[in-house]
Enzyme design. Structure first.
Site: not given
Length: 264
Positions: A122, A188, A217
């Protein structure tokens, strides 16, 4: 000899469905490893071979195996696949927080003379972070910021409902290894960053934020080589708010790179 474009899938949930939809018309063929009693079997499209054991999957002859079934599947299946000489692409990189498992996978890859390929998932910028690995003073901070619905069980454990969580709440701050163990379906990315830059250089923060526009993120890096601020705001998967819709697209790109004559 494995067919050039045969992809083995371990699991068939949201991410695997998206991968198949993206690659199904590009000359790839697929086999899917699922238990005989798995409810996911009912949703597997025609044309995908169904197998029930790792040995059956290997006999089918994949050129690449992609794990999309959760952290437990990494330990249960990937050492055998690697030892057989088949490269693997794990979606559940948080499983690599277990040093013993990572050592097993490394040994299996050496035995099979193949590779475990860690996808970017991601986020981006892993090439930059990997360049900092040898820089002694480098420090990287990763913040996972998602809206309350993505953290419903964690908020409930604090006695909060999604509606009650109207302020930013820091759920965790610490190492990527511990974060991946505590939040196996969410962190992850933190473990992937740790593998790129080194565990000792990374701190992880997990935030429930009602103002978050999506699965966010944030990566902040400082070193003698300079500074970097990276931010990725990913829309959640329509069927699973814990997963960024970008994850399947990233895995698909990694699969293509395995077969492209010019890889970027």
């Amino acid at each position: 000899m494995a067919s050039e474009r045969r992809i083995g899938l371990i699991g068939f949930g949201t991410i695997a469905r998206d991968i198949h939809a993206r690659l199904g018309n590009e000359g790839f063929s697929f086999a899917c490893l699922l238990r005989p009693d798995s409810p996911s079997r009912a949703g597997v499209p025609e044309g995908i071979a169904l197998v029930a054991t790792v040995d059956e999957l290997l006999n089918w002859g994949p050129a690449l195996v992609v794990e999309v079934a959760g952290q437990a599947a990494v330990a249960q299946t990937l050492p055998t696949v690697l030892a057989a000489g088949i490269p693997v692409l794990p979606a559940s990189t948080g499983a690599l927080a277990d040093d013993d498992l990572l050592a097993r996978l490394t040994e299996a890859a050496e035995q099979g003379r193949t590779r475990l390929i860690v996808p970017s998932g991601a986020v981006g910028g892993l090439d930059y972070l990997a360049a900092l690995r040898e820089t002694a003073d480098a420090h990287v901070r990763y913040t996972s910021r998602k809206p309350p619905p993505a953290w419903a069980p964690e908020l409930a454990a604090l006695g909060l409902t999604e509606k009650a969580a109207q302020a930013e709440i820091a759920l965790y701050e610490g190492t990527a290894r511990e974060a991946a163990k505590l939040y196996p379906k969410n962190l992850n990315v933190g473990l992937t960053i740790a593998l790129a830059v080194g565990h000792e250089r990374l701190s992880v923060r997990i935030v429930s934020d009602p103002k978050a526009a999506g699965n966010t993120h944030e990566i902040e890096a400082e070193s003698a080589l300079g500074t970097a601020r990276l931010s990725f705001v990913n829309l959640p998967s329509p069927t699973n708010p814990k997963t960024s819709a970008l994850t399947a697209a990233s895995l698909t790109a990694a699969i293509r790179r395995q077969f492209d004559r010019i890889a970027v």
